[in-house]
Design a protein around this motif. Sequence first.
Motif, mmCIF file in Angstrom:
data_model
loop_
_atom_site.group_PDB
_atom_site.id
_atom_site.type_symbol
_atom_site.label_atom_id
_atom_site.label_comp_id
_atom_site.label_asym_id
_atom_site.label_seq_id
_atom_site.Cartn_x
_atom_site.Cartn_y
_atom_site.Cartn_z
ATOM 1 N N ASP A 23 65.305 23.674 -28.759
ATOM 2 C CA ASP A 23 66.582 24.053 -29.380
ATOM 3 C C ASP A 23 66.656 23.651 -30.842
ATOM 4 O O ASP A 23 67.555 24.073 -31.573
ATOM 5 C CB ASP A 23 67.756 23.457 -28.600
ATOM 6 C CG ASP A 23 67.792 21.948 -28.658
ATOM 7 O OD1 ASP A 23 68.832 21.382 -29.048
ATOM 8 O OD2 ASP A 23 66.772 21.310 -28.306
ATOM 9 N N SER B 137 65.901 28.353 -26.322
ATOM 10 C CA SER B 137 66.630 27.973 -25.110
ATOM 11 C C SER B 137 65.829 28.315 -23.867
ATOM 12 O O SER B 137 64.901 29.138 -23.909
ATOM 13 C CB SER B 137 67.980 28.704 -25.053
ATOM 14 O OG SER B 137 67.785 30.091 -24.807
ATOM 15 N N ASP C 195 60.756 21.809 -24.510
ATOM 16 C CA ASP C 195 61.606 20.672 -24.851
ATOM 17 C C ASP C 195 62.315 20.166 -23.597
ATOM 18 O O ASP C 195 62.835 20.952 -22.799
ATOM 19 C CB ASP C 195 62.629 21.109 -25.905
ATOM 20 C CG ASP C 195 63.482 19.968 -26.421
ATOM 21 O OD1 ASP C 195 63.078 18.798 -26.279
ATOM 22 O OD2 ASP C 195 64.563 20.249 -26.971
ATOM 23 N N GLU D 285 65.036 17.978 -23.422
ATOM 24 C CA GLU D 285 66.492 17.887 -23.533
ATOM 25 C C GLU D 285 67.034 19.043 -24.356
ATOM 26 O O GLU D 285 66.978 19.036 -25.584
ATOM 27 C CB GLU D 285 66.879 16.550 -24.166
ATOM 28 C CG GLU D 285 66.440 15.354 -23.328
ATOM 29 C CD GLU D 285 66.889 14.031 -23.921
ATOM 30 O OE1 GLU D 285 68.048 13.649 -23.720
ATOM 31 O OE2 GLU D 285 66.057 13.389 -24.597
ATOM 32 N N MET D 286 67.547 20.082 -23.661
ATOM 33 C CA MET D 286 68.166 21.226 -24.312
ATOM 34 C C MET D 286 69.541 21.453 -23.701
ATOM 35 O O MET D 286 69.747 21.177 -22.511
ATOM 36 C CB MET D 286 67.312 22.483 -24.129
ATOM 37 C CG MET D 286 65.954 22.431 -24.779
ATOM 38 S SD MET D 286 65.049 24.008 -24.660
ATOM 39 C CE MET D 286 64.749 24.088 -22.878
ATOM 40 N N PRO D 287 70.505 21.948 -24.473
ATOM 41 C CA PRO D 287 71.820 22.258 -23.905
ATOM 42 C C PRO D 287 71.721 23.415 -22.922
ATOM 43 O O PRO D 287 70.848 24.275 -23.027
ATOM 44 C CB PRO D 287 72.655 22.631 -25.131
ATOM 45 C CG PRO D 287 71.661 23.046 -26.163
ATOM 46 C CD PRO D 287 70.431 22.231 -25.909
ATOM 47 N N ASN E 111 68.271 22.848 -19.144
ATOM 48 C CA ASN E 111 67.393 21.842 -19.742
ATOM 49 C C ASN E 111 65.933 22.125 -19.385
ATOM 50 O O ASN E 111 65.618 23.073 -18.664
ATOM 51 C CB ASN E 111 67.813 20.431 -19.331
ATOM 52 C CG ASN E 111 67.712 20.194 -17.831
ATOM 53 O OD1 ASN E 111 66.892 20.805 -17.140
ATOM 54 N ND2 ASN E 111 68.538 19.299 -17.316
#
Length: 356
Positions: free
Chosen positions: A12, A38, A57, A59-61, A64
């Motif tokens: 992100d 995302s 990644d 930790e993504m909004p 995840n």
Amino acid sequence: MSLPVRVLIVDDSRIYRAAIEEALTGQDGIVVCGSVWSGPKALEHVRAQPPDLVTLDVEMPGMNGLDALQAIQAFNATRPGQPEVGVIMVSAYTSRGAEATLQALQAGAFDFIEKPKEASHAQNVQSLRQQLTGKIRAFQQRHRRNGSQPVAVPPRPAAPPRRAVRAVVVAVSTGGPRALSQLVTELDPQLDQPVFIVQHIPPEFTKPLAESLARQSGRRVVEGVQGDLVQPRTIYIAPGGQHMLLRTVREGVRIVLNQQPPENGFRPSANVLFRSAPLAYGGDVVAVVLTGMGNDGSEGIEPIKRAGGLVLVQDEASSVVWGMPGSAVATGHVDEVLPLNQIAARINSLCKKRSP
């Protein structure tokens, strides 16, 4: 000429996406085929044009990294006979990131890297390049190997131990958290012998790994602590960043930790643990070498064999990477080569066996 590994970057952060792409651009045999921000966008790309590998990644909004990994694995399951899309997790230096990354590794991610926090962009790019290229090439070798026959290893019957086995020592690296989940849960809960594990993993990961294995197995699994007297029915994991040795004292065997230089690039090193094991337990040791890159453990099995111990290694077909097990086999000191799903049962049998 072999085809390059096609890599999809998922993060992100635009800055990290750009840094990873810069790190991989121009590397032989590696092509960046996409860069998205995302989990849902990653899945769109994977379904439309499956890459060979995804850097994901943690930790993504929204969706995840762990959720995205599970969705990619579900996609893989819809394509039997097709090469699986692999995943390398990209983790931040946070406790939450470490725990999520560990869950991803246990769920089947190929490997992980940590996001660098260097003083400059150029240093961050260099760190990413150093971390990623070796892992991508290891994935490439694994990817190709899945389409070929595993290396044939002639069976070598193991001689029975001279006395009862008193300790088990384990070396593991790439693919280790998942392999350990299976191994530890399949060990006999009534096994008295202590088990000592060197897993190549950063310091912030070893405590969550111990806690996770304890939950899964119902056994006592702890990080090794300097000066601890070794207890039966306990599994000790070498803390990240420290070598773990075993030393005989009047009361029994104690754990010794140190920060001596890395061996073969690793601290903890399995060679260090393995060399100390016969000094503490004589020949009453079973050494196990599981999946992993490199050759850590190969030098350390020789003193175990010389003392009369036994050496088991994971076979190529069930290993994520057959570097460490293959290097151990090449020494000629290995007694048995077994698939992962047979190793715990063999340890159980050896530890219960009593020689006359």
